[in-house]
Write a protein that holds these residues in place. Structure first.
Motif, PDB file in Angstrom:
ATOM      1  N   ARG A 175      41.253  31.107  34.794  1.00  0.00           N
ATOM      2  CA  ARG A 175      41.403  31.164  34.025  1.00  0.00           C
ATOM      3  C   ARG A 175      43.081  31.908  33.581  1.00  0.00           C
ATOM      4  O   ARG A 175      43.053  32.004  32.114  1.00  0.00           O
ATOM      5  CB  ARG A 175      40.427  31.549  32.848  1.00  0.00           C
ATOM      6  N   LEU A 176      42.757  32.806  34.492  1.00  0.00           N
ATOM      7  CA  LEU A 176      44.481  33.895  33.676  1.00  0.00           C
ATOM      8  C   LEU A 176      45.196  33.885  34.626  1.00  0.00           C
ATOM      9  O   LEU A 176      46.191  33.925  34.552  1.00  0.00           O
ATOM     10  CB  LEU A 176      43.543  35.493  33.672  1.00  0.00           C
ATOM     11  N   GLU A 177      45.621  32.352  34.661  1.00  0.00           N
ATOM     12  CA  GLU A 177      46.681  31.875  35.433  1.00  0.00           C
ATOM     13  C   GLU A 177      48.049  32.122  34.823  1.00  0.00           C
ATOM     14  O   GLU A 177      47.756  31.585  33.783  1.00  0.00           O
ATOM     15  CB  GLU A 177      46.635  31.087  36.255  1.00  0.00           C
ATOM     16  N   GLY A 178      48.906  32.365  34.916  1.00  0.00           N
ATOM     17  CA  GLY A 178      49.575  32.693  33.730  1.00  0.00           C
ATOM     18  C   GLY A 178      50.196  33.874  33.071  1.00  0.00           C
ATOM     19  O   GLY A 178      50.918  33.900  31.803  1.00  0.00           O
ATOM     20  N   THR A 179      49.313  34.342  33.026  1.00  0.00           N
ATOM     21  CA  THR A 179      48.998  35.183  31.992  1.00  0.00           C
ATOM     22  C   THR A 179      49.035  36.897  32.446  1.00  0.00           C
ATOM     23  O   THR A 179      49.361  38.037  31.421  1.00  0.00           O
ATOM     24  CB  THR A 179      47.450  35.563  31.533  1.00  0.00           C
ATOM     25  N   ASN A 180      49.197  37.564  33.481  1.00  0.00           N
ATOM     26  CA  ASN A 180      50.280  38.102  34.766  1.00  0.00           C
ATOM     27  C   ASN A 180      48.792  39.350  34.073  1.00  0.00           C
ATOM     28  O   ASN A 180      49.139  40.817  34.361  1.00  0.00           O
ATOM     29  CB  ASN A 180      51.239  38.801  33.242  1.00  0.00           C
ATOM     30  N   VAL A 181      47.915  38.801  34.288  1.00  0.00           N
ATOM     31  CA  VAL A 181      46.040  38.975  34.406  1.00  0.00           C
ATOM     32  C   VAL A 181      45.969  38.830  35.811  1.00  0.00           C
ATOM     33  O   VAL A 181      45.691  37.523  35.482  1.00  0.00           O
ATOM     34  CB  VAL A 181      45.382  39.143  33.162  1.00  0.00           C
ATOM     35  N   THR A 182      45.534  40.067  36.255  1.00  0.00           N
ATOM     36  CA  THR A 182      44.737  39.528  37.622  1.00  0.00           C
ATOM     37  C   THR A 182      43.573  40.403  37.937  1.00  0.00           C
ATOM     38  O   THR A 182      42.934  40.852  37.118  1.00  0.00           O
ATOM     39  CB  THR A 182      45.935  40.378  39.297  1.00  0.00           C
ATOM     40  N   CYS A 183      42.898  39.748  38.458  1.00  0.00           N
ATOM     41  CA  CYS A 183      41.655  40.496  38.800  1.00  0.00           C
ATOM     42  C   CYS A 183      40.694  39.853  40.655  1.00  0.00           C
ATOM     43  O   CYS A 183      41.618  39.100  40.731  1.00  0.00           O
ATOM     44  CB  CYS A 183      40.535  39.288  37.891  1.00  0.00           C
ATOM     45  N   TYR A 184      39.939  41.037  40.938  1.00  0.00           N
ATOM     46  CA  TYR A 184      39.637  41.560  42.604  1.00  0.00           C
ATOM     47  C   TYR A 184      38.684  41.436  42.369  1.00  0.00           C
ATOM     48  O   TYR A 184      37.676  42.697  41.486  1.00  0.00           O
ATOM     49  CB  TYR A 184      40.586  41.909  42.889  1.00  0.00           C
ATOM     50  N   SER A 185      37.911  40.663  43.573  1.00  0.00           N
ATOM     51  CA  SER A 185      36.308  41.538  43.315  1.00  0.00           C
ATOM     52  C   SER A 185      36.278  42.394  44.771  1.00  0.00           C
ATOM     53  O   SER A 185      36.807  42.474  45.911  1.00  0.00           O
ATOM     54  CB  SER A 185      35.060  40.566  44.019  1.00  0.00           C
ATOM     55  N   LEU A 186      35.176  42.880  45.325  1.00  0.00           N
ATOM     56  CA  LEU A 186      35.308  44.384  45.635  1.00  0.00           C
ATOM     57  C   LEU A 186      34.029  44.690  46.593  1.00  0.00           C
ATOM     58  O   LEU A 186      32.740  44.598  46.495  1.00  0.00           O
ATOM     59  CB  LEU A 186      36.141  45.192  46.130  1.00  0.00           C
ATOM     60  N   HIS A 187      33.799  44.936  47.709  1.00  0.00           N
ATOM     61  CA  HIS A 187      32.850  45.963  48.634  1.00  0.00           C
ATOM     62  C   HIS A 187      33.159  47.075  49.081  1.00  0.00           C
ATOM     63  O   HIS A 187      34.478  47.614  49.818  1.00  0.00           O
ATOM     64  CB  HIS A 187      32.270  45.377  50.228  1.00  0.00           C
ATOM     65  N   PRO A 188      32.774  48.187  47.723  1.00  0.00           N
ATOM     66  CA  PRO A 188      32.816  50.014  48.321  1.00  0.00           C
ATOM     67  C   PRO A 188      32.851  50.389  49.786  1.00  0.00           C
ATOM     68  O   PRO A 188      33.096  51.356  49.752  1.00  0.00           O
ATOM     69  CB  PRO A 188      32.110  50.258  47.149  1.00  0.00           C
TER      70      PRO A 188
ATOM     71  N   LEU B 201      40.007  51.620  44.354  1.00  0.00           N
ATOM     72  CA  LEU B 201      41.161  52.173  43.812  1.00  0.00           C
ATOM     73  C   LEU B 201      42.686  51.069  44.225  1.00  0.00           C
ATOM     74  O   LEU B 201      43.524  51.055  43.280  1.00  0.00           O
ATOM     75  CB  LEU B 201      41.857  53.162  44.130  1.00  0.00           C
ATOM     76  N   TYR B 202      42.463  51.033  45.511  1.00  0.00           N
ATOM     77  CA  TYR B 202      43.235  50.228  45.989  1.00  0.00           C
ATOM     78  C   TYR B 202      43.343  48.566  45.855  1.00  0.00           C
ATOM     79  O   TYR B 202      44.729  48.056  45.329  1.00  0.00           O
ATOM     80  CB  TYR B 202      42.926  49.914  48.016  1.00  0.00           C
ATOM     81  N   CYS B 203      42.365  47.836  44.708  1.00  0.00           N
ATOM     82  CA  CYS B 203      42.480  46.885  44.099  1.00  0.00           C
ATOM     83  C   CYS B 203      43.312  47.236  42.738  1.00  0.00           C
ATOM     84  O   CYS B 203      43.762  46.274  42.038  1.00  0.00           O
ATOM     85  CB  CYS B 203      41.032  46.426  43.968  1.00  0.00           C
ATOM     86  N   ALA B 204      43.037  47.829  42.078  1.00  0.00           N
ATOM     87  CA  ALA B 204      43.154  48.659  40.757  1.00  0.00           C
ATOM     88  C   ALA B 204      44.764  48.869  40.989  1.00  0.00           C
ATOM     89  O   ALA B 204      45.656  48.947  39.590  1.00  0.00           O
ATOM     90  CB  ALA B 204      42.317  50.034  39.955  1.00  0.00           C
ATOM     91  N   LEU B 205      45.566  49.735  41.763  1.00  0.00           N
ATOM     92  CA  LEU B 205      46.324  50.634  41.836  1.00  0.00           C
ATOM     93  C   LEU B 205      47.474  49.716  43.101  1.00  0.00           C
ATOM     94  O   LEU B 205      48.758  50.237  42.892  1.00  0.00           O
ATOM     95  CB  LEU B 205      46.150  51.576  42.195  1.00  0.00           C
TER      96      LEU B 205
END
Length: 183
Positions: free
Chosen positions: A83-96, A135-139
């Protein structure tokens, strides 16, 4: 409670912030899931009928609901990225990782002894180390092309087919909108 805390709260907050995230782009959404999502399934009849991911209150049933909710995190991230394609907003999920926290404070004493003796002693990490993938996914720079994907130990990890199923992800999105009163 598990569905609300682990999925619906994040879903609603993210949706309430989406316009602002787009205005402030580039920006990121990071959803903390768990490798437990591998054990999860989505029972839409249960969600629609009981507004829960599973029924029962035994420790086993609660763990199943937890695993189902963590699958919701991965599916939500997958659909959000589309849904965010082309908006320059990205998202990630993770296992900590397995992190020594108070997550298990309410389980029965027998299970707690097993967890402390085996899992926490040998595999669990401290909270600072457990925060590294978040932190990796955020930064981390140059992962924008991996939007919607899942990480563990600061590495891209392939999830099971159900966790990247477009139809299931869309159906979960629609059900989540209804539970939040957005639809």
């Amino acid at each position: 409670m598990i569905l609300g805390v682990n999925h619906i709260g994040s879903f609603l907050l993210t949706n309430l912030l989406l316009e602002r995230l787009k205005e402030c782009a580039p920006s990121r959404v990071v959803n903390v899931s768990s490798c437990g999502h591998d054990l999860g399934t989505i029972d839409f009849d249960c969600i629609n009928t009981h507004k829960k991911l599973a029924l029962g209150s035994s420790d086993v049933n609660l763990f199943r609901a937890y695993a189902h909710s963590k699958l919701c995190n991965v599916l939500f991230t997958h659909e959000l990225a589309k849904r965010l394609e082309g908006t320059n907003v990205t998202c990630y999920s993770l296992h900590p990782g397995s992190v020594r926290t108070e997550l298990t404070r309410d389980i029965n004493e027998w299970h707690m002894r097993i967890i402390k003796a085996i899992i926490s002693k040998f595999w669990a990490t401290d909270p600072v180390s457990g925060a590294q993938t978040t932190l990796y996914c955020a930064l981390h720079e140059n992962i924008e092309h991996l939007s919607g994907r899942y990480f563990s130990d600061c590495q891209l990890v392939q999830v099971k087919p159900e966790a990247r199923d477009d139809g299931v992800a869309k159906k979960l999105w629609d059900a989540s909108e209804k539970l939040c009163g957005m639809a």
